[in-house]
Design an enzyme around this catalytic site. Structure first.
Site, mmCIF file in Angstrom:
data_model
loop_
_atom_site.group_PDB
_atom_site.id
_atom_site.type_symbol
_atom_site.label_atom_id
_atom_site.label_comp_id
_atom_site.label_asym_id
_atom_site.label_seq_id
_atom_site.Cartn_x
_atom_site.Cartn_y
_atom_site.Cartn_z
ATOM 1 N N LYS A 67 6.578 -4.995 7.541
ATOM 2 C CA LYS A 67 5.974 -5.618 6.351
ATOM 3 C C LYS A 67 6.915 -5.539 5.149
ATOM 4 O O LYS A 67 7.114 -6.537 4.438
ATOM 5 C CB LYS A 67 4.624 -4.950 6.035
ATOM 6 C CG LYS A 67 3.564 -5.184 7.106
ATOM 7 C CD LYS A 67 2.226 -4.596 6.738
ATOM 8 C CE LYS A 67 2.187 -3.100 6.846
ATOM 9 N NZ LYS A 67 2.313 -2.615 8.246
ATOM 10 N N THR A 68 7.493 -4.370 4.915
ATOM 11 C CA THR A 68 8.426 -4.227 3.792
ATOM 12 C C THR A 68 9.656 -5.097 4.009
ATOM 13 O O THR A 68 10.131 -5.760 3.071
ATOM 14 C CB THR A 68 8.841 -2.752 3.639
ATOM 15 O OG1 THR A 68 7.678 -1.954 3.416
ATOM 16 C CG2 THR A 68 9.808 -2.587 2.473
ATOM 17 N N ASP A 112 3.319 -1.693 -1.709
ATOM 18 C CA ASP A 112 2.972 -1.143 -0.402
ATOM 19 C C ASP A 112 1.692 -0.308 -0.542
ATOM 20 O O ASP A 112 1.386 0.194 -1.630
ATOM 21 C CB ASP A 112 4.120 -0.275 0.112
ATOM 22 C CG ASP A 112 4.046 -0.024 1.602
ATOM 23 O OD1 ASP A 112 3.203 -0.654 2.279
ATOM 24 O OD2 ASP A 112 4.831 0.802 2.104
ATOM 25 N N THR A 161 -2.046 -1.241 5.783
ATOM 26 C CA THR A 161 -2.436 -0.978 7.164
ATOM 27 C C THR A 161 -3.949 -1.027 7.313
ATOM 28 O O THR A 161 -4.470 -0.931 8.418
ATOM 29 C CB THR A 161 -1.947 0.413 7.610
ATOM 30 O OG1 THR A 161 -2.484 1.411 6.720
ATOM 31 C CG2 THR A 161 -0.426 0.490 7.568
ATOM 32 N N ARG A 220 10.122 0.045 14.198
ATOM 33 C CA ARG A 220 10.526 1.302 13.571
ATOM 34 C C ARG A 220 10.700 2.398 14.616
ATOM 35 O O ARG A 220 11.660 3.181 14.573
ATOM 36 C CB ARG A 220 9.487 1.731 12.524
ATOM 37 C CG ARG A 220 9.846 3.021 11.794
ATOM 38 C CD ARG A 220 8.736 3.433 10.848
ATOM 39 N NE ARG A 220 8.525 2.436 9.804
ATOM 40 C CZ ARG A 220 7.445 2.399 9.021
ATOM 41 N NH1 ARG A 220 6.474 3.267 9.198
ATOM 42 N NH2 ARG A 220 7.344 1.470 8.094
#
Length: 334
Positions: A67-68, A112, A161, A220
């Site tokens: 997302k980032t 975020d 999330t 990740r």
């Protein structure tokens, strides 16, 4: 030796060191999330043609899915500056105003964990998103006075999330919503190969596939495991990553063939051994294994549910037949 937890709510120093090099810069280099990527490409091109700010964007889904990274890619595609923050870091309306004051027309504010914004800050954000102004009161008592700030057109990109925790008024102000999905094995293989190239280390096809299969559909985690396997290959092998090095390293790290780590297995075995496979409430389960509820709900449960190890029911969580088979327990009815 303590086992490294690959699903973690805390960022690692090494993650930060490699973040810039591992992240793609443009949509064409961004691997996976085809639906979200294709739609965003259209919206970005349309905004550029109209010389307008992109509509506000909400990116939601499990942690570690990019997302980032996607927010940074959007800024690069638009050719604008991006200011980044997080929900818990913006405690007061003044904090939000200080960030907004740094934006120029078309710039992006990325928040975020936007579901963790304080309500007083969220309410100030409504007018900023909709009409590009902020009204706040400074001072206290008889010295207080309202201040009206006009803002340039900007784009807010929120990442979360837990989309269900966003208030309806905030959610309604996002014109673009992108659900980030777990990655396919083929996409994760491409990510592993790209990361290995960045690290300037050779990796064979079998090894990249093995890492992709065991990375829980999450880039990740794939990159973290790649770094750990690289360590084993450089110390115990010839410096390149082969399938033997990969399997040996993942065995030491206790990451099984489906990507389950020690805490995953602790969750599932606790449900079987203490609660007969369920149903059991998430709060009871969290207390039993010594983890907080948010960690279980955000970091672990989504993957276990998606892979068919756990079912959510009105009475609580239950393990499935797959769990019994995978962990070599006799089936409950036997």
């Amino acid at each position: 030796m303590d086992q490294e937890r690959f699903v973690s709510s805390e960022s690692l120093t090494e993650d930060e060191q490699h973040l810039t090099t591992l992240r793609p810069q443009l949509l064409k280099d961004y691997i996976g999330q085809a639906k979200a990527k294709n739609e965003l490409s259209v919206y970005i091109q349309a905004a550029l043609k109209r010389s307008e700010a992109l509509d506000h964007v909400l990116l939601y889904g499990p942690p570690g899915l990019g997302k980032t990274t996607l927010a940074l890619v959007i800024a690069n595609e638009l050719g604008v500056k991006i200011q980044t923050s997080s929900g818990p870091a913006i405690e007061r309306p003044g904090d939000l105003l200080a960030i907004l004051n740094e934006l120029n027309a078309g710039d992006i504010l990325f928040i975020d964990e936007i579901h963790r914004l304080p309500r007083i800050v969220e309410e100030v954000l409504y007018s900023a998103m909709e009409d590009y102004y902020v009204d706040i009161v400074i001072g206290q008592g008889s010295t207080s006075q309202p201040i009206h700030f006009e803002l340039p057109p900007f784009t807010l990109i929120g990442a979360t999330t837990r989309a269900g925790m966003l208030s309806q008024p905030l959610r309604d102000r996002f014109g673009i919503m992108a659900h980030m999905q777990y990655y396919e094995v083929e996409d994760l293989e491409m990510i592993v190969k790209r990361s290995a190239k960045v690290f300037q280390i050779a990796i064979d096809e079998q090894a990249s596939h093995e890492l992709a299969v065991r990375s829980r559909g999450t880039p990740r985690i794939a990159n973290r495991m790649l770094r750990r396997v690289r360590d084993f290959a450089q110390v115990h092998g010839d410096g390149n990553i082969h399938i033997k090095d990969t399997r040996g390293a993942l065995e030491v790290l206790q990451i099984d063939g489906l990507g389950l780590d020690p805490l995953d297995r602790k969750i599932l075995t606790t449900m079987i051994e203490f609660y007969g496979g369920g149903p059991v409430g998430i709060a009871t389960l969290a207390a039993n294994i010594g983890e907080d509820i948010i960690t279980l709900e955000d970091m672990y449960e989504p993957y276990l549910v998606q892979q068919g190890f756990i079912q959510r029911t009105p009475r609580g969580r239950m393990v499935t037949e797959l769990t019994y088979r995978h962990l070599n327990y006799p089936l409950k009815d036997q």
